[in-house]
Write a protein that holds these residues in place. Structure first.
Motif, PDB file in Angstrom:
ATOM      1  N   SER A  74       0.816  -1.221   0.000  1.00  9.51           N
ATOM      2  CA  SER A  74       0.000   0.000   0.000  1.00  9.51           C
ATOM      3  C   SER A  74       0.847   1.268   0.000  1.00  9.51           C
ATOM      4  O   SER A  74       0.331   2.369  -0.162  1.00  9.51           O
ATOM      5  CB  SER A  74      -0.924   0.007   1.223  1.00  9.51           C
ATOM      6  N   SER A  75       2.166   1.128   0.178  1.00  8.67           N
ATOM      7  CA  SER A  75       3.072   2.279   0.227  1.00  8.67           C
ATOM      8  C   SER A  75       3.936   2.345  -1.023  1.00  8.67           C
ATOM      9  O   SER A  75       4.708   1.421  -1.309  1.00  8.67           O
ATOM     10  CB  SER A  75       3.968   2.189   1.465  1.00  8.67           C
ATOM     11  N   GLU A  76       3.825   3.450  -1.788  1.00  6.76           N
ATOM     12  CA  GLU A  76       4.619   3.553  -3.012  1.00  6.76           C
ATOM     13  C   GLU A  76       6.109   3.692  -2.712  1.00  6.76           C
ATOM     14  O   GLU A  76       6.946   3.188  -3.465  1.00  6.76           O
ATOM     15  CB  GLU A  76       4.136   4.703  -3.886  1.00  6.76           C
ATOM     16  N   THR A  77       6.470   4.364  -1.609  1.00 12.75           N
ATOM     17  CA  THR A  77       7.887   4.486  -1.259  1.00 12.75           C
ATOM     18  C   THR A  77       8.470   3.121  -0.905  1.00 12.75           C
ATOM     19  O   THR A  77       9.616   2.819  -1.258  1.00 12.75           O
ATOM     20  CB  THR A  77       8.079   5.466  -0.093  1.00 12.75           C
ATOM     21  N   ILE A  95       8.752  -4.455 -11.013  1.00 12.25           N
ATOM     22  CA  ILE A  95       7.604  -3.590 -11.259  1.00 12.25           C
ATOM     23  C   ILE A  95       7.131  -3.015  -9.933  1.00 12.25           C
ATOM     24  O   ILE A  95       6.951  -3.759  -8.959  1.00 12.25           O
ATOM     25  CB  ILE A  95       6.443  -4.356 -11.925  1.00 12.25           C
ATOM     26  N   ALA A  96       6.919  -1.702  -9.886  1.00 11.94           N
ATOM     27  CA  ALA A  96       6.470  -1.049  -8.654  1.00 11.94           C
ATOM     28  C   ALA A  96       5.100  -0.417  -8.859  1.00 11.94           C
ATOM     29  O   ALA A  96       4.883   0.311  -9.835  1.00 11.94           O
ATOM     30  CB  ALA A  96       7.465   0.018  -8.210  1.00 11.94           C
ATOM     31  N   ARG A  97       4.199  -0.687  -7.949  1.00 12.19           N
ATOM     32  CA  ARG A  97       2.899  -0.020  -7.958  1.00 12.19           C
ATOM     33  C   ARG A  97       3.032   1.302  -7.207  1.00 12.19           C
ATOM     34  O   ARG A  97       3.556   1.329  -6.084  1.00 12.19           O
ATOM     35  CB  ARG A  97       1.861  -0.906  -7.276  1.00 12.19           C
ATOM     36  N   ILE A  98       2.576   2.401  -7.828  1.00 10.35           N
ATOM     37  CA  ILE A  98       2.657   3.707  -7.189  1.00 10.35           C
ATOM     38  C   ILE A  98       1.282   4.368  -7.195  1.00 10.35           C
ATOM     39  O   ILE A  98       0.370   3.943  -7.908  1.00 10.35           O
ATOM     40  CB  ILE A  98       3.671   4.633  -7.901  1.00 10.35           C
ATOM     41  N   SER A  99       1.118   5.413  -6.392  1.00 11.83           N
ATOM     42  CA  SER A  99      -0.148   6.140  -6.344  1.00 11.83           C
ATOM     43  C   SER A  99      -0.020   7.543  -6.931  1.00 11.83           C
ATOM     44  O   SER A  99      -1.016   8.165  -7.283  1.00 11.83           O
ATOM     45  CB  SER A  99      -0.650   6.232  -4.897  1.00 11.83           C
ATOM     46  N   ASP A 100       1.202   8.033  -7.053  1.00  9.50           N
ATOM     47  CA  ASP A 100       1.430   9.389  -7.551  1.00  9.50           C
ATOM     48  C   ASP A 100       1.701   9.360  -9.054  1.00  9.50           C
ATOM     49  O   ASP A 100       2.781   8.951  -9.486  1.00  9.50           O
ATOM     50  CB  ASP A 100       2.615  10.021  -6.822  1.00  9.50           C
ATOM     51  N   PRO A 101       0.739   9.790  -9.879  1.00 12.97           N
ATOM     52  CA  PRO A 101       0.944   9.744 -11.335  1.00 12.97           C
ATOM     53  C   PRO A 101       2.035  10.679 -11.832  1.00 12.97           C
ATOM     54  O   PRO A 101       2.505  10.563 -12.956  1.00 12.97           O
ATOM     55  CB  PRO A 101      -0.431  10.170 -11.887  1.00 12.97           C
TER      56      PRO A 101
END
Length: 449
Positions: A74-77, A95-101
């Motif tokens: 749940s944390s992009e960092t 592959i990293a999931r991020i929330s900040d486009p």
């Protein structure tokens, strides 16, 4: 493939579940014991309870031999850190999931690959893009474009008055001189089975039906379904988070009249400064009186993307009761998502499923360019790139012995969408869109290896 998934939340679990249909070696890492127990008892995978940013944890997962590391906590960092460490320890791809486009929009300036991150997936950007597609195709409950719109996937429920009702696929096709669409999946009412249609398959009332079509075929599908696009001009968005903000920007740039409601005062003020072409309203969207005061009944579309599924669903139901043509709700709970056709809202979207589907295409073999799951239907849409020695090029389609539970829905050749019939010959460099049941994906992939 040896795949390590960091994060056993809904995205990680959904990915692991999709992969359970195939013979990949999966390791799921999470600090939450309950999540791992839930996954371990339902899936044939290895689980590790630990912090995935720990070097010893990744070594224990045999990161040195991993073909792919997917960080979807749940944390992009945290996800970024996991990928950087994993790459240094020998992971072939990360592959990293991020929330900040913003990170994705600045990919050209920041060399993420040099840091050890091969791909970034923004859940907010994916959800906003999905919403834009739904607004553009109001006649349908689901839509997705391939190759910049050369081919389009459209999903619908067959209405009682639809001209297609009671007809076979062949009879529907005979209504037109030139066929610009292909039905690729049917799910009958009160049935859990998904059918890959053939010429004698019958369209029944309230079936969930998916097509692959060229832009020219959209009008043909509207004709046989009896459903036509309604003009969308005025849109109200509930929630000014990342998805709400990106959606407002996209819609305003395309000349929609946009109102955005945000309950946090400081955030509303900030949004008003960033969105000069959007009317930002400070208030609680759960307040029916506020929605009425802001003329929700005059809106063509209502999009609820707050952080609470219940709020989004209830607000959309209120909007629908006021006569809004198109309602779209963001839901976090996948159980809600499965009920989308039964609760009176036009479309539910789940950013975790969108993220999992986007990530999943990197796992596929056979030069998969894109992959998407169908809402409420157990089938997948895959887009393949065709090589000179691909098995799919060896004969015309009807002579290929293509799996029965799969269908070639469309081909893009020289940037133009084509609907292939039995006598069509697929060529090198074609882009081929296939719909199939999950169980036959490995067989389909062999035709494109």
């Amino acid at each position: 493939m040896k795949i390590i998934i960091a994060g056993a939340g809904e995205v990680g679990y959904h990915l692991a579940k999709l992969l359970s249909y195939e013979s990949h070696e999966i390791t799921l890492i999470d600090e939450n014991k309950e999540r791992l127990i839930y996954s371990d008892t339902r899936l044939d995978i290895k689980t590790i309870q630990d912090n995935a940013t720990s070097v010893s944890c990744l070594k224990n997962a045999d990161i040195r031999n991993a073909d792919l590391l997917i960080a979807v906590t749940s944390s992009e960092t945290t996800n970024i850190a996991i990928c950087v460490i994993a790459k240094q320890l020998g992971a072939k791809k990360t592959i990293a999931r991020i929330s900040d486009p913003e990170l994705i929009s600045n990919k050209e300036e920041i060399d993420f690959a040099a840091l050890g991150i091969d791909e970034l997936i923004s859940t907010e950007e994916l959800a906003a893009h999905e919403i834009q597609g739904l607004i553009d195709n109001t006649a349908f409950q689901d839509s997705h474009e391939f190759e910049n719109g050369a081919l389009i996937m459209l999903g619908m429920k067959i209405a009682k008055t639809a001209p297609i009702e009671g007809k076979t696929v062949k009879e529907a096709a005979d209504m037109f001189g030139e066929i610009n669409f292909m039905p690729v999946a049917i799910k009958h009412k009160d049935s859990q089975e998904t059918i890959i249609p053939r010429g004698d398959s019958v369209f029944n009332r309230e079936d969930i039906l998916y097509f692959i079509t060229t832009p020219e075929g959209v009008e043909q599908i509207q004709k046989i379904s009896g459903i036509f696009n309604e003009e969308i001009k005025d849109v109200m968005i509930l929630g000014g988070s990342g998805i709400g903000y990106i959606t407002a920007v996209d819609l305003a740039e395309n000349d929609f009249n946009v109102k955005l409601i945000e309950r946090d005062k400081s955030k509303a003020i900030g949004l008003a400064e960033k969105l000069p072409d959007t009317l930002v309203i400070y208030g609680d969207g759960r307040d029916v009186d506020l929605l009425t005061e802001e003329n929700v009944d005059e809106m063509d579309a209502f999009i609820a993307v707050t952080g609470r599924s219940e709020t989004n669903i209830m607000a959309c139901l209120v909007a629908k009761s006021k006569g809004v043509k198109r309602t779209i709700a963001l839901v976090e709970n996948i159980d809600f998502f499965k009920l989308s056709k039964n609760i009176g809202i036009d479309t539910l979207i789940n950013k975790k499923i969108l993220a999992a589907n986007s990530i999943f295409r990197y796992i596929r073999k056979g030069e998969v360019l894109e992959m998407t799951m169908l809402n409420n239907v157990e089938a997948e849409i895959l887009e393949f790139n065709v090589h000179e020695d691909s098995k799919i090029t060896r004969s015309i389609i009807r002579d290929l012995s293509f799996p029965r539970d799969a269908i070639i829905g469309g081909v893009v050749r020289n940037k133009k969408g084509l609907i292939p019939l039995g006598g069509f010959q697929i060529q090198k460099d074609d882009k081929v869109v296939v719909c199939c049941l999950p169980t036959v994906v490995p067989k389909v992939e062999k035709f494109f290896n």
